[in-house]
Design a protein around this motif. Structure first.
Motif, mmCIF file in Angstrom:
data_model
loop_
_atom_site.group_PDB
_atom_site.id
_atom_site.type_symbol
_atom_site.label_atom_id
_atom_site.label_comp_id
_atom_site.label_asym_id
_atom_site.label_seq_id
_atom_site.Cartn_x
_atom_site.Cartn_y
_atom_site.Cartn_z
ATOM 1 N N ASP A 10 45.823 36.748 37.534
ATOM 2 C CA ASP A 10 44.468 37.128 37.150
ATOM 3 C C ASP A 10 43.528 35.933 37.237
ATOM 4 N N THR A 25 43.103 30.671 38.164
ATOM 5 C CA THR A 25 44.047 31.784 38.185
ATOM 6 C C THR A 25 45.201 31.484 37.246
ATOM 7 N N ILE A 73 39.332 37.548 31.108
ATOM 8 C CA ILE A 73 39.298 37.957 32.516
ATOM 9 C C ILE A 73 37.889 37.723 33.074
ATOM 10 N N ILE A 103 41.021 46.644 37.086
ATOM 11 C CA ILE A 103 41.515 45.304 37.402
ATOM 12 C C ILE A 103 42.738 45.378 38.286
ATOM 13 N N ASP A 104 43.696 46.278 37.962
ATOM 14 C CA ASP A 104 44.857 46.410 38.855
ATOM 15 C C ASP A 104 44.676 47.590 39.782
#
Length: 105
Positions: A10, A25, A73, A103-104
């Protein structure tokens, strides 16, 4: 145990401390300790004596773990966002509160 809102890979923003505002990240998540390792953030320097394995010695710099509450995030605009969970087509997905994008996958 709550579901993981921050996962490896992420893109996150640091919220507090000496690296506040920096992005990176996530390289590793330690859920038992509640810590994350973020690339290029919270770098600790360790002075090493010369040894047979490392005859040069010198300063060893590497990222130290930081508390998961210090990161959030990064949204699509680069600003920090919280994460909520929704079910889409029977799948549990992470959704950014700011902006609403998944997000995913």
């Amino acid at each position: 145990m709550a579901a993981a809102k921050i996962k490896k890979g992420d893109s996150v923003v640091v919220l507090s401390g000496k690296d506040k505002g920096r992005t990176g990240t996530v390289q590793a998540v330690m859920p038992k300790d509640g810590k994350v390792i973020v690339e290029g953030v919270n770098v600790a320097a360790r002075h090493r004596k010369p040894t047979q394995a490392n005859p040069q010695g010198g300063i060893d710099r590497r990222e130290a773990p930081m508390h998961i509450s210090k990161v959030a995030i990064a949204g699509k605009d680069g600003k920090p966002t919280r994460v909520r969970f929704e079910t889409k087509d029977g799948q549990k997905v992470r959704v950014a509160v700011r902006g609403g994008e998944t997000i995913d996958g």
